[in-house]
Design a protein around this motif. Structure first.
Motif, short mmCIF file in Angstrom:
data_model
loop_
_atom_site.label_atom_id
_atom_site.label_comp_id
_atom_site.label_asym_id
_atom_site.label_seq_id
_atom_site.Cartn_x
_atom_site.Cartn_y
_atom_site.Cartn_z
N VAL A 144 -7.54 -2.97 15.49
CA VAL A 144 -7.43 -2.16 14.28
C VAL A 144 -8.43 -1.01 14.40
CG1 VAL A 144 -7.61 -2.12 11.77
CG2 VAL A 144 -6.74 -4.15 12.92
N SER A 145 -7.97 0.23 14.28
CA SER A 145 -8.84 1.40 14.49
C SER A 145 -9.88 1.50 13.38
CB SER A 145 -7.99 2.68 14.52
OG SER A 145 -8.82 3.81 14.62
N ASN A 146 -11.16 1.58 13.78
CA ASN A 146 -12.23 1.73 12.78
C ASN A 146 -12.45 3.18 12.41
OD1 ASN A 146 -13.47 2.04 15.51
ND2 ASN A 146 -15.28 2.51 14.30
N THR A 147 -11.93 4.12 13.21
CA THR A 147 -12.13 5.55 12.93
C THR A 147 -10.99 6.13 12.10
OG1 THR A 147 -11.06 6.15 15.02
CG2 THR A 147 -13.47 5.88 15.03
N GLU A 148 -9.82 5.49 12.12
CA GLU A 148 -8.65 6.06 11.46
C GLU A 148 -8.26 5.34 10.17
OE1 GLU A 148 -7.12 8.80 12.42
OE2 GLU A 148 -8.53 9.01 14.08
N ASN A 149 -8.91 4.21 9.85
CA ASN A 149 -8.51 3.42 8.69
C ASN A 149 -9.65 3.24 7.69
OD1 ASN A 149 -5.83 2.70 9.75
ND2 ASN A 149 -6.94 1.44 11.22
N LYS A 150 -9.31 2.91 6.48
CA LYS A 150 -10.26 2.58 5.41
C LYS A 150 -9.77 1.34 4.67
CE LYS A 150 -13.34 6.10 5.15
NZ LYS A 150 -14.80 5.94 5.09
N PHE A 151 -10.74 0.57 4.10
CA PHE A 151 -10.42 -0.56 3.23
C PHE A 151 -10.65 -0.13 1.79
CE2 PHE A 151 -11.94 -4.47 0.98
CZ PHE A 151 -10.70 -5.08 0.89
N THR A 152 -9.66 -0.34 0.91
CA THR A 152 -9.71 0.15 -0.46
C THR A 152 -9.43 -0.98 -1.45
OG1 THR A 152 -8.87 2.29 0.30
CG2 THR A 152 -8.75 1.86 -2.07
N VAL A 153 -10.20 -0.98 -2.57
CA VAL A 153 -9.97 -1.90 -3.69
C VAL A 153 -9.83 -1.06 -4.95
CG1 VAL A 153 -10.92 -3.76 -5.09
CG2 VAL A 153 -11.22 -3.80 -2.61
N ILE A 154 -8.78 -1.34 -5.77
CA ILE A 154 -8.51 -0.60 -7.00
C ILE A 154 -8.57 -1.57 -8.18
CG2 ILE A 154 -6.82 0.78 -8.27
CD1 ILE A 154 -5.69 1.63 -5.57
N TYR B 190 -12.19 8.88 -12.77
CA TYR B 190 -11.81 10.21 -12.31
C TYR B 190 -10.88 10.10 -11.10
CZ TYR B 190 -15.63 11.73 -15.31
OH TYR B 190 -16.43 11.96 -16.39
N SER B 191 -9.75 10.80 -11.17
CA SER B 191 -8.82 10.81 -10.04
C SER B 191 -9.46 11.48 -8.83
CB SER B 191 -7.54 11.57 -10.43
OG SER B 191 -6.85 10.90 -11.47
N GLY B 192 -9.12 10.99 -7.65
CA GLY B 192 -9.65 11.56 -6.42
C GLY B 192 -10.98 10.99 -6.00
N SER B 193 -11.61 10.18 -6.85
CA SER B 193 -12.92 9.60 -6.55
C SER B 193 -12.76 8.12 -6.29
CB SER B 193 -13.88 9.84 -7.71
OG SER B 193 -15.09 9.17 -7.50
N CYS B 194 -13.32 7.63 -5.20
CA CYS B 194 -13.21 6.21 -4.84
C CYS B 194 -14.60 5.68 -4.47
CB CYS B 194 -12.23 6.07 -3.67
SG CYS B 194 -11.21 4.60 -3.78
N THR B 195 -15.52 5.76 -5.45
CA THR B 195 -16.93 5.40 -5.20
C THR B 195 -17.38 4.20 -6.01
OG1 THR B 195 -17.61 7.02 -6.88
CG2 THR B 195 -17.55 7.76 -4.58
N GLY B 196 -16.42 3.41 -6.54
CA GLY B 196 -16.79 2.21 -7.27
C GLY B 196 -16.38 2.22 -8.72
N ASN B 197 -16.07 3.38 -9.28
CA ASN B 197 -15.65 3.49 -10.67
C ASN B 197 -14.12 3.51 -10.73
OD1 ASN B 197 -15.88 3.81 -13.45
ND2 ASN B 197 -15.84 6.04 -13.31
#
Length: 747
Positions: free
Chosen positions: A126-136, A168-175
């Motif tokens: 699994v590529s570590n440079t091309e992927n991200k892990f996200t929780v919503i 806020y849309s576009g922000s993925c920093t924990g809020n």
């Protein structure tokens, strides 16, 4: 001189074009000779392949499944869905979104939840440079687990928020949304989603936690994702290399060396293997023999001031006659010879002046012609409702560019210049032609007969309505054309005529059985139920009738003609409108009050049900006074006990007597004069679906008691097998760490 040089120049031009065409053909090859280079919509470049003769080794096997239409490629013998393959060492697969959902009381919603998803890929990383892990989520956390060599790796992130407006849309920093990197070297990935407090305090705007691993830039967080994340899969990037046990230098001396002519190998950091790339001055697939072809730099931008001469892998520069130098922009360039300078200067001056004059004249002509064409297209764009369409779509967050924009020339050619023999029917506001696109696929082209404000609004309305619909039993809108004098819509072509023809045309009537009619009714009811309750904005069709129900070669339903449909704001249950519809199908309550509701479609559908039962038209004026209206005729016969006398003979032969009575009673309730006494389309669809299943599975013992049924439906196991290698966990402890389950080549 000019007359003698022209033939030789033409011959040289032909030779150059042949060379370019040959080179282009060589460069375009991506698979081994005789091997398929695509599977469905996905290109399959070597070293990957679909058969043993077509791939480098079994690590690069692509299983092309023809059980799907179009075919789908899967990695090895797994159910890992491949969406893209590159020769640069990357490969994209589809990876499921994990969700953890609850109802308003904080109880788990197992229907919407997918507790975990996993991927096992022992041969790639699994590529570590091309992927991200996200929780919503606003009461949420998620884990990503995996294997790095013999070690188990676990990490995760948490996401909180107090209310929807603080996100806020576009922000993925924990809020409302958190995002972290994926570690290097993962050969196995397991994603799970959880809630801290069952979303009790935030359920109104955030009933679920979502967690997923995905390719960067494939997901942009918005506040609306808290209510519902519509996408259930995202692309995930895998890294691959050519495996070797030796170093690259040693591999170069073996027969299994993957890099072919005019290419070189290079190593990837932290990977045991190598990749290939074409040498400078070449392009193509470096893993194929003669796959790297020479780039003709002279056809592209180069460093020459005068003449460019292509060479194998490079190029050289040459000065024209009367000049000397290296001919390079970064060198001496081309300097005029001293003895010819005055003559050349005069010739250049005259030549440049003529060229400038010609270019200026041509440019002015093209500008004026383009401006005239743009004004004409702008006029048609406004005339056809383009501005209104943009305004309405912007209110709903949509864009007409989601469908293809056809040119006038494309549709004129497709319809044979709108030949009369191509006419297949009349739409809500124009004529429908059968056409064939350049790839040979058939389409239906809807063209306005005249231009007026009302039909422009219908055109805009139909695009708006169809942009809200995604249903297999609705005719699909392929695109539109706004640059012509009248607006044009392009739909998928449905090849078996209308339901009206199959019921009332004597040549076709014997071909449609009661079982088929019941399925058509069920599918139509399902579409109307979907329009009323499952779309982003509820839709009232407003012209439900048998001529607007198309059938394909399998007699699958395709509901059409949304020119008079209405989008209903979520805070309104009825609309005051100018009455529109078709006599015989028109809701009498709507006709008298001008108040349009979802129950108006229910009434019209009830008329279609009676058509299916009796084989008679909604209105037929050659009959007696009491029989001109099918609804009146049907209700009177039902009341007087003559129901089976008005059924079509074919129906009486094919149908189950009790089932026919049930459908007739359902039609009666749909035809109630008062809308509030009619059922909803959802209730009608469920009733018809139940009747179909009861007829289809008559062997089921209706006397099974509730305890036995529950025992059969709820086994001691708490895991439901989905049948595709994945499963939905029906119970879990959200705070307990789960052991990692490894399933071979599954997801």
């Amino acid at each position: 001189m000019a007359l003698h040089s022209t033939p030789s120049q033409l011959i040289s031009l032909v030779e150059i074009l042949l060379i370019v065409a040959t080179a282009a053909t060589a460069v375009s090859a991506i698979a081994k000779p005789g091997c398929n280079d695509t599977c469905g919509d996905v290109k399959i470049p070597y070293p990957f392949g679909t058969t043993s003769d077509c791939y480098f080794n079994e690590d690069f096997f692509i299983n092309c499944s023809y059980l799907f239409n179009p075919p789908k490629p899967f990695l090895w013998h797994s159910n890992i869905d491949v969406s893209s393959i590159g020769t640069n060492g990357s490969l994209e697969v589809l990876f499921d979104v994990t969700s953890d959902c609850y109802d308003v009381k904080g109880k788990p919603d197992y229907v919407k939840s997918i507790t975990w998803s996993y991927l096992y890929i022992s041969k790639f990383n699994v590529s570590n440079t091309e992927n991200k892990f996200t929780v919503i989520g606003c009461d949420s956390y998620g884990y990503i687990k995996g294997s790095i060599g013999d070690q188990i790796y676990i990490t995760g992130c948490m996401s909180f928020c107090e209310n929807e407006t603080s996100v806020y849309s576009g922000s993925c920093t924990g809020n409302g949304c958190c995002q972290i990197d994926i570690p290097k070297g993962l050969t196995q990935i397991n994603v799970s989603a959880y809630s801290f407090n069952n979303h009790l305090s935030v359920w109104e705007f955030n009933p679920c936690t979502y967690a997923f691993a995905a390719k960067k830039n494939q997901f942009t967080f918005s506040r609306g994702n808290l209510r519902n994340l519509t996408q259930n899969q995202f692309p995930l990037v895998l890294d691959w290399t050519i495996p070797i046990n030796e170093t690259c230098e040693e591999a170069n001396n073996t027969s299994c060396y993957a890099c072919k002519e005019n290419s070189e190998h290079y190593e990837r950091e932290d990977y045991t293997g190598y990749l290939c790339r074409c040498n400078n001055g070449y392009e193509g697939n470096p893993y194929l023999s003669n796959g790297c072809q020479d780039i003709d730099e002279c056809l592209n931008s180069n460093n020459c001031t005068h003449t460019c001469i292509n060479t194998e892998g490079s190029y050289t520069c040459k000065c024209d006659e009367g000049f000397h130098g290296d001919g390079r922009k970064d060198g001496d360039g081309c300097i005029p010879d001293t003895n010819q300078f005055p003559l050349i200067k005069v010739a250049l001056g005259v030549g440049i002046s003529l060229v400038v004059l010609l270019l200026s004249s041509a440019w002015l002509y093209l500008v004026l012609k383009k401006r005239k064409l743009m004004k004409l297209k702008e006029k048609f764009f406004r005339q056809n409702g383009g501005i209104l369409l943009e305004v309405e779509l912007s209110k709903r967050g949509g864009s007409y560019q989601t469908a293809k924009i056809f040119t006038a020339e494309e549709l004129q050619k497709a319809s044979d210049n709108y030949e009369e023999s191509r006419i297949i029917g009349q739409g809500g506001f124009g004529t429908v032609y059968k056409g064939f696109l350049s790839d040979g696929s058939p389409v239906a082209i809807k063209k306005s007969k005249i231009i007026d404000k009302n039909q422009t609004e219908q055109f805009v309305n139909e695009v708006l309505v169809l942009s809200q619909i995604n249903h297999r039993n609705v005719v699909r809108l392929l695109g539109c054309c706004l640059e012509t004098e009248v607006p044009l819509l392009v739909y998928e072509f449905v090849n078996n005529g209308t339901l009206f023809e199959h019921i009332h045309n004597k040549d076709k009537t014997p071909t449609i059985s009661w079982e088929t009619r019941l399925r058509i009714a069920t599918e139509t009811a399902g579409v109307l139920s979907y329009l009323h309750s499952a779309t982003a904005t509820p839709i009232i069709h407003r012209d439900v009738k048998s001529t607007n129900i198309l059938l394909d070669h399998n007699f699958t339903t395709k509901v059409s003609d949304f020119g008079t449909s209405k989008l209903v704001p979520t805070d309104e249950t009825q609309l005051s409108t100018v009455v529109q519809g078709t006599l015989g199908y028109l809701d009498p309550e709507y006709l008298h009050t001008s108040q349009l509701t979802e129950k108006s479609d229910v009434y019209s559908f009830g008329v279609v049900l009676v058509e299916l039962l009796t084989g008679k038209k909604a209105l037929w004026f050659e009959k007696l006074e009491g029989q001109k209206s099918l609804v009146t005729y049907f209700l009177t016969s039902l009341k007087q006990g003559y129901l089976f006398e008005i059924f079509e003979n074919r129906i009486l032969k094919d149908g189950n007597e009790e089932q026919l009575k049930e459908v007739a009673q359902l039609a009666k309730t749909c035809l109630n004069v008062k809308g509030e006494e009619r059922p909803t389309m959802r209730e009608v669809a469920m009733e018809l679906d139940g009747l179909r299943k009861m007829h289809k599975h008559s062997w089921v013992n209706a006397q099974l008691n509730q305890e036995e049924t529950e025992h059969l439906l709820h086994d001691n196991s708490n895991v439901h097998n989905c049948g595709d290698g994945s499963s939905i966990t029906m119970g879990y402890d959200s705070l307990k760490d789960h052991a990692l389950v490894v399933l071979d080549d599954g997801r």
